[in-house]
Enzyme design. Structure first.
Site, PDB file in Angstrom:
ATOM      1  N   GLY A  94       5.995   0.429  -6.377  1.00 30.42           N
ATOM      2  CA  GLY A  94       5.885   1.094  -5.082  1.00 30.42           C
ATOM      3  C   GLY A  94       6.903   0.526  -4.113  1.00 30.42           C
ATOM      4  O   GLY A  94       7.308  -0.639  -4.248  1.00 30.42           O
TER       5      GLY A  94
ATOM      6  N   GLN B  10      10.860  -1.539   3.784  1.00 31.15           N
ATOM      7  CA  GLN B  10      11.287  -2.610   2.883  1.00 31.15           C
ATOM      8  C   GLN B  10      12.791  -2.568   2.599  1.00 31.15           C
ATOM      9  O   GLN B  10      13.360  -3.554   2.129  1.00 31.15           O
ATOM     10  CB  GLN B  10      10.515  -2.538   1.552  1.00 31.15           C
ATOM     11  CG  GLN B  10       9.048  -2.870   1.703  1.00 31.15           C
ATOM     12  CD  GLN B  10       8.331  -2.798   0.367  1.00 31.15           C
ATOM     13  OE1 GLN B  10       7.913  -1.735  -0.071  1.00 31.15           O
ATOM     14  NE2 GLN B  10       8.219  -3.936  -0.310  1.00 31.15           N
TER      15      GLN B  10
ATOM     16  N   CYS C  91       4.295  -7.819  -4.311  1.00 32.90           N
ATOM     17  CA  CYS C  91       5.074  -7.013  -3.374  1.00 32.90           C
ATOM     18  C   CYS C  91       6.537  -7.393  -3.526  1.00 32.90           C
ATOM     19  O   CYS C  91       6.866  -8.579  -3.589  1.00 32.90           O
ATOM     20  CB  CYS C  91       4.592  -7.292  -1.950  1.00 32.90           C
ATOM     21  SG  CYS C  91       5.482  -6.351  -0.706  1.00 32.90           S
ATOM     22  N   LEU C  92       7.409  -6.381  -3.576  1.00 27.51           N
ATOM     23  CA  LEU C  92       8.840  -6.647  -3.738  1.00 27.51           C
ATOM     24  C   LEU C  92       9.401  -7.438  -2.557  1.00 27.51           C
ATOM     25  O   LEU C  92      10.423  -8.099  -2.680  1.00 27.51           O
ATOM     26  CB  LEU C  92       9.618  -5.331  -3.906  1.00 27.51           C
ATOM     27  CG  LEU C  92       9.346  -4.581  -5.222  1.00 27.51           C
ATOM     28  CD1 LEU C  92      10.063  -3.246  -5.223  1.00 27.51           C
ATOM     29  CD2 LEU C  92       9.751  -5.411  -6.435  1.00 27.51           C
TER      30      LEU C  92
ATOM     31  N   HIS D 250      -1.584   0.005  -0.255  1.00 30.23           N
ATOM     32  CA  HIS D 250      -0.605  -1.077  -0.077  1.00 30.23           C
ATOM     33  C   HIS D 250       0.653  -0.529   0.615  1.00 30.23           C
ATOM     34  O   HIS D 250       1.169  -1.135   1.558  1.00 30.23           O
ATOM     35  CB  HIS D 250      -0.274  -1.675  -1.453  1.00 30.23           C
ATOM     36  CG  HIS D 250       0.774  -2.747  -1.442  1.00 30.23           C
ATOM     37  ND1 HIS D 250       0.540  -4.038  -1.865  1.00 30.23           N
ATOM     38  CD2 HIS D 250       2.087  -2.713  -1.088  1.00 30.23           C
ATOM     39  CE1 HIS D 250       1.651  -4.753  -1.756  1.00 30.23           C
ATOM     40  NE2 HIS D 250       2.612  -3.969  -1.288  1.00 30.23           N
ATOM     41  N   GLU D 251       1.134   0.624   0.150  1.00 33.98           N
ATOM     42  CA  GLU D 251       2.380   1.184   0.701  1.00 33.98           C
ATOM     43  C   GLU D 251       2.179   1.713   2.122  1.00 33.98           C
ATOM     44  O   GLU D 251       3.047   1.529   2.978  1.00 33.98           O
ATOM     45  CB  GLU D 251       2.930   2.282  -0.212  1.00 33.98           C
ATOM     46  CG  GLU D 251       3.284   1.819  -1.635  1.00 33.98           C
ATOM     47  CD  GLU D 251       4.132   0.563  -1.686  1.00 33.98           C
ATOM     48  OE1 GLU D 251       4.945   0.341  -0.775  1.00 33.98           O
ATOM     49  OE2 GLU D 251       3.978  -0.212  -2.642  1.00 33.98           O
TER      50      GLU D 251
ATOM     51  N   HIS E 107       2.400  -0.942   4.635  1.00 35.77           N
ATOM     52  CA  HIS E 107       3.772  -1.315   4.996  1.00 35.77           C
ATOM     53  C   HIS E 107       4.256  -0.525   6.209  1.00 35.77           C
ATOM     54  O   HIS E 107       5.003  -1.043   7.037  1.00 35.77           O
ATOM     55  CB  HIS E 107       4.735  -1.035   3.834  1.00 35.77           C
ATOM     56  CG  HIS E 107       4.860  -2.167   2.858  1.00 35.77           C
ATOM     57  ND1 HIS E 107       5.314  -3.414   3.228  1.00 35.77           N
ATOM     58  CD2 HIS E 107       4.619  -2.237   1.531  1.00 35.77           C
ATOM     59  CE1 HIS E 107       5.335  -4.208   2.161  1.00 35.77           C
ATOM     60  NE2 HIS E 107       4.910  -3.518   1.108  1.00 35.77           N
TER      61      HIS E 107
END
Ligand SMILES: [Zn+2]
Length: 171
Positions: free
Chosen positions: A46, A51, A94-95, A136-137, A140
């Site tokens: 994701g 990000q 998470c990236l 989660h996304e 963000h």
């Protein structure tokens, strides 16, 4: 299409509330393409526009395993319409917070409204990994990270580690 650099903790853009998208056009579709490419390359399941430094309400997701056919889902201006009372525990990563995972409990099912790649409004009910992922996304887009669900002690430890790392890189 291009792979974009992924911002990591403690970049302040990750803590900003992203602005809604007004128009789905070719420029936006190019950004969607870049985001999918960047996500698959990472690899991740994701990615939210903030990000990669774009503070807009756009997310891409694909929890398919490496060898499985790709199942990308792109959402413009996603909004959670309903959440189940039942919760689901998942070890999240998470990236933007590389090499750190922790278990987070979130609603097990969600109904989400969004605009698709063609600019059409859609509604979808998600469960399992998809439900975890979409929450989660969308977090963000509101400047929320999964470490915010951990104890303050644990969260501060992670933030400190990344702040120190970045300072060391800057030297
Ligand atoms: Zn993330």
């Amino acid at each position: 299409m291009a792979i974009r650099p992924i911002l990591t903790l403690p970049d302040p853009i990750l803590r900003k509330k992203a602005k809604p998208i007004e128009r789905v056009d070719d420029t936006l579709r190019r950004l969607m393409g870049d985001m999918l490419l960047t996500m698959y390359d990472a690899p991740g399941i994701g990615l939210a526009a903030p990000q990669i430094g774009v503070s807009r309400r756009l997310i891409v997701m694909d929890p398919a395993k490496d060898d499985a056919p790709k199942t990308p889902l792109v959402m413009v201006n996603p909004e959670i319409l309903e959440r189940s009372e039942e919760l689901r525990l998942h070890e999240e990563g998470c990236l933007s917070i590389p090499d750190f995972t922790a278990e987070v409990e979130r609603p097990a099912r969600t109904r989400v409204g969004y605009i698709d790649r063609e600019g059409q409004p859609q509604e979808i009910e998600l469960e399992g990994i998809w439900a975890t992922l979409v929450q989660h996304e969308i977090d963000h887009l509101n400047g929320v990270l999964f470490i915010d669900y951990l104890s303050r002690l644990k969260r501060d430890m992670v933030v400190r580690k990344f702040t120190k790392q970045k300072r060391a890189e800057a030297l």
